[in-house]
Design an enzyme around this catalytic site. Structure first.
Site, PDB file in Angstrom:
ATOM      1  N   CYS A  95      45.809  19.389  -4.855  1.00  0.00           N
ATOM      2  CA  CYS A  95      46.929  20.057  -4.664  1.00  0.00           C
ATOM      3  C   CYS A  95      46.633  21.163  -6.441  1.00  0.00           C
ATOM      4  O   CYS A  95      46.474  20.104  -6.967  1.00  0.00           O
ATOM      5  CB  CYS A  95      48.535  20.579  -4.283  1.00  0.00           C
ATOM      6  SG  CYS A  95      49.000  22.132  -4.661  1.00  0.00           S
ATOM      7  N   CYS A 149      41.919  26.246  -3.101  1.00  0.00           N
ATOM      8  CA  CYS A 149      43.528  25.152  -2.301  1.00  0.00           C
ATOM      9  C   CYS A 149      42.645  24.901  -1.110  1.00  0.00           C
ATOM     10  O   CYS A 149      42.538  24.840  -0.961  1.00  0.00           O
ATOM     11  CB  CYS A 149      44.021  27.063  -2.487  1.00  0.00           C
ATOM     12  SG  CYS A 149      45.643  26.511  -0.905  1.00  0.00           S
TER      13      CYS A 149
HETATM   14  N1  DGL Z   1      47.337  23.593  -1.569  1.00  0.00           N
HETATM   15  C1  DGL Z   1      47.895  24.120  -2.116  1.00  0.00           C
HETATM   16  C2  DGL Z   1      46.215  24.148  -3.719  1.00  0.00           C
HETATM   17  O1  DGL Z   1      45.497  23.338  -3.790  1.00  0.00           O
HETATM   18  C3  DGL Z   1      48.584  25.192  -2.869  1.00  0.00           C
HETATM   19  C4  DGL Z   1      49.438  25.703  -1.461  1.00  0.00           C
HETATM   20  C5  DGL Z   1      50.475  26.012  -1.889  1.00  0.00           C
HETATM   21  O2  DGL Z   1      51.362  25.798  -2.093  1.00  0.00           O
HETATM   22  O3  DGL Z   1      50.833  26.758  -2.633  1.00  0.00           O
HETATM   23  O4  DGL Z   1      46.693  24.764  -4.483  1.00  0.00           O
END
Ligand code: DGL
Length: 262
Positions: A70, A182
């Protein structure tokens, strides 16, 4: 012991799919903080608390290393997690540097997609000022894609409509490379490919992260000892959560196969 993969939700499946495909001698524990997703639209302090709670639970379950799958959680908490825990912690950041390098010698610009929180953080600002001497990097938050992915929607009219509206203010022909900063966004790779002009490169950080994970485990003498087993945990207890995660993992693995096809 297992390698922990952590994300706010199902997006980390796009990184896990690569690890499952290339590290069959490892076991994995995936934790989705689905009770608190999306992180990208929440205050930083609140998100930091959720990350520390989730990682503490993973540590209780037993992990030998942690992949923060993430970008948002990495920018908020990677440094402090490394101070607290002694096992290897691999984070992710939007692939701005390789994107800028790819456009060298052309007039094309770079468009970075990430969460609002990632884009607001000093870590991102510093990354951009370190590599963007030509001032060619623009960025855009796409919270709607996180929300759709958590509902198990990775394509179709809703996703296309949302992305089309979000991209409308941009003169897309000016961009040579788009960064999926993301981990939820690669689930929509075919939708991006459809809406961005042909020839636009789409890059994400998953491959580099898994390469870094493998090298780190080998260096620390922690590699191997498993057999590709995967356990899924989530903070949210909705009956759909596991099914959405499995769907995301399948979608990511399918795309992985297509990308590898010559
Ligand atoms: N998957 C996450 C990232 O790579 C974040 C998504 C979220 O919870 O807003 O930033």
């Amino acid at each position: 012991m297992r390698i922990g993969f952590f994300d706010s939700g199902v997006g980390g499946a796009t990184v896990l799919a690569k690890a499952l495909g290339s590290m069959p001698e490892e076991d994995f524990l995936y934790y989705a903080d689905t009770l608190h997703v999306p992180y990208g639209e929440k205050p930083k302090e609140e998100v930091r608390g959720h990350i520390f709670d989730a990682v503490a639970q993973m540590v209780d379950e037993g992990i030998k290393a942690l992949v923060i799958a993430c970008n948002t959680a990495t920018s908020i908490a990677a440094k402090e997690l490394r101070e607290r825990y002694s096992f290897p912690i691999i984070g992710m950041e939007p692939a701005v540097k390789p994107a800028v390098m790819r456009t060298a010698g052309s007039e094309k610009r770079v468009l970075v997609f990430a969460t609002s929180l990632t884009l607001k953080e000093a870590k991102f600002q510093q990354l951009v000022s370190a590599v963007d001497q030509r001032h060619i990097v623009d960025h855009l938050a796409l919270p709607g894609l996180v929300e759709l992915a958590e509902r198990g929607i990775f394509s179709g009219p809703e996703a296309e409509g949302y992305l089309r509206r979000a991209l409308a203010p941009f003169d897309l022909g000016r961009y040579g490379t788009a960064v999926l900063g993301c981990t939820h966004f690669p689930l929509f790779r075919p939708v991006f490919a459809e809406l961005l002009p042909a020839g636009t490169d789409l890059i994400d950080g998953a491959e580099g992260t898994v390469r870094h994970l493998r090298a780190t485990l080998e260096k620390a003498g922690l590699a191997g000892g498993g057999s590709g087993r995967l356990e899924f945990m989530s903070s949210g207890k909705s009956a759909d959560t596991q099914a959405v995660f499995q769907a995301a993992l399948h979608a990511a693995a399918d795309m992985e196969r297509q990308l590898r096809r010559p």
